[in-house]
Design a protein around this motif. Structure first.
Motif, PDB file in Angstrom:
ATOM      1  N   SER A 233       0.832  -1.205   0.000  1.00  0.00           N
ATOM      2  CA  SER A 233       0.000   0.000   0.000  1.00  0.00           C
ATOM      3  C   SER A 233       0.867   1.256   0.000  1.00  0.00           C
ATOM      4  O   SER A 233       0.545   2.240  -0.683  1.00  0.00           O
ATOM      5  CB  SER A 233      -0.926  -0.004   1.215  1.00  0.00           C
ATOM      6  N   ASN A 234       1.974   1.231   0.754  1.00  0.00           N
ATOM      7  CA  ASN A 234       2.905   2.363   0.755  1.00  0.00           C
ATOM      8  C   ASN A 234       3.496   2.582  -0.633  1.00  0.00           C
ATOM      9  O   ASN A 234       3.622   3.729  -1.090  1.00  0.00           O
ATOM     10  CB  ASN A 234       4.035   2.128   1.749  1.00  0.00           C
TER      11      ASN A 234
ATOM     12  N   ALA B 275       0.948   4.213  -2.938  1.00  0.00           N
ATOM     13  CA  ALA B 275       0.751   5.630  -2.635  1.00  0.00           C
ATOM     14  C   ALA B 275       1.933   6.469  -3.108  1.00  0.00           C
ATOM     15  O   ALA B 275       1.765   7.490  -3.792  1.00  0.00           O
ATOM     16  CB  ALA B 275       0.531   5.823  -1.136  1.00  0.00           C
TER      17      ALA B 275
ATOM     18  N   ASN C  16      -1.858   6.513   1.949  1.00  0.00           N
ATOM     19  CA  ASN C  16      -1.168   5.740   2.982  1.00  0.00           C
ATOM     20  C   ASN C  16       0.342   5.815   2.793  1.00  0.00           C
ATOM     21  O   ASN C  16       0.956   4.950   2.186  1.00  0.00           O
ATOM     22  CB  ASN C  16      -1.638   4.278   2.930  1.00  0.00           C
TER      23      ASN C  16
END
Length: 307
Positions: free
Chosen positions: A74-75, A78, A188
């Motif tokens: 997820s990082n 983003a 995120n």
């Protein structure tokens, strides 16, 4: 919901906020001069990609060795999105615009960024319209940049076609950077600013290099043919323009209202003008000083009008 979703820092943190703002004002203002030196005899997209990949590798390695946890998928999604917006789209479009427009006119158009942030924030992320002070500050800042660069006296090398392409590229650049500024506090991101900045540079810089391999007459090893002046400038941009400057802006995007964080676009041309006078023999006229004063007044109004 207020115009800016990021809360204004408490009084005890305002000193840190203003130190960060001044750092971005000065360092990113200086990049105009060093980008010019770096790309005099080297392709701009390729050199920008090398700059961000090198800086991103150093930042990522430093953050991980300092104890930052391994980023999640997820990082990466983003930071990859922000890297594409900030570095691939915005920086790539500006580099393309500079093939058709003079540097001064390009800086003038890029300086409209706070207006893009205000409008896009209003349209997509807020229910209330921008404050009157923020709108007045934006208008005053734009007026100051017009006075500063005197666009009517600039010659467009590519004629009307070049002007149209350059205008489109700078509008794309401002749109990409404004969306990146507004999305930063909403996605995120890793807790470490250094890790976040490094990941953005790695993704955005890698895509820039891939694009350069397609559209520019270079290879991956073209850096070996760069003259010393370009390499020295590349080093400065890696350390101060990217590692220090972009990391500071990343912190600002998280901790300052978007309209305040984007005011660097008004101040950077002033810094570029002063450095041009000091190192490139450019004269500072009374009209230039007047434009600088109007720009500073616009920044003050935006600061007072933020919510």
């Amino acid at each position: 919901m207020q115009v800016s979703t990021t809360p204004v820092p408490a009084a005890s943190n305002r000193t840190t906020l203003w130190i960060a703002l001044v750092t971005v004002y000065i360092l990113w203002g200086s990049t105009y001069l060093f980008v010019h030196f770096m790309t005099e005899r080297m392709p701009p997209l390729y050199m920008a990609g090398m700059r961000f990949v090198a800086a991103g590798t150093l930042l990522y390695g430093y953050a991980r060795l300092s104890g930052a946890p391994r980023p999640t998928l997820s990082n990466w999604r983003a930071t990859g999105l922000l890297g594409l917006l900030f570095l691939t789209v915005a920086n790539g479009a500006i580099g393309t615009a500079l093939h058709y427009l003079p540097t001064g006119l390009t800086a003038l158009l890029v300086a409209t960024l706070p207006v893009f942030v205000l409008v896009l924030n209003w349209l997509f992320y807020a229910r209330a319209r921008p404050t009157r002070q923020a709108l007045a500050g934006s208008a005053l800042g734009l007026l100051g940049v017009v006075i500063l660069f005197q666009p009517g006296k600039l010659v467009i090398p590519g004629g009307s076609d070049g002007l149209l392409i350059g205008l489109c590229m700078t509008m794309i650049a401002n749109t990409g950077w404004a969306f990146g500024t507004l999305l930063t506090p909403r996605v995120n991101m890793p807790a470490s600013s250094a890790l976040s900045s490094g990941m953005q540079m790695l993704t955005g810089g890698t895509v820039l290099i891939l694009a350069a391999l397609v559209v520019e007459p270079i290879s991956l090893l073209s850096i070996l043919d760069a003259p010393p002046k370009a390499l020295y400038s590349l080093g400065y941009l890696i350390v101060f323009g990217s590692i220090v400057g972009f990391s500071t802006f990343s912190w600002l995007a998280r901790n300052a209202p978007p309209t305040l964080a984007s005011t660097y676009a008004y101040v950077n041309p002033i810094v570029a003008m002063l450095l041009g006078a000091a190192f490139a023999g450019e004269a500072i006229s009374s009209q230039s000083l007047m434009g600088a004063a109007v720009i500073v007044a616009g920044v003050v109004l935006i600061t007072l009008g933020k919510k």
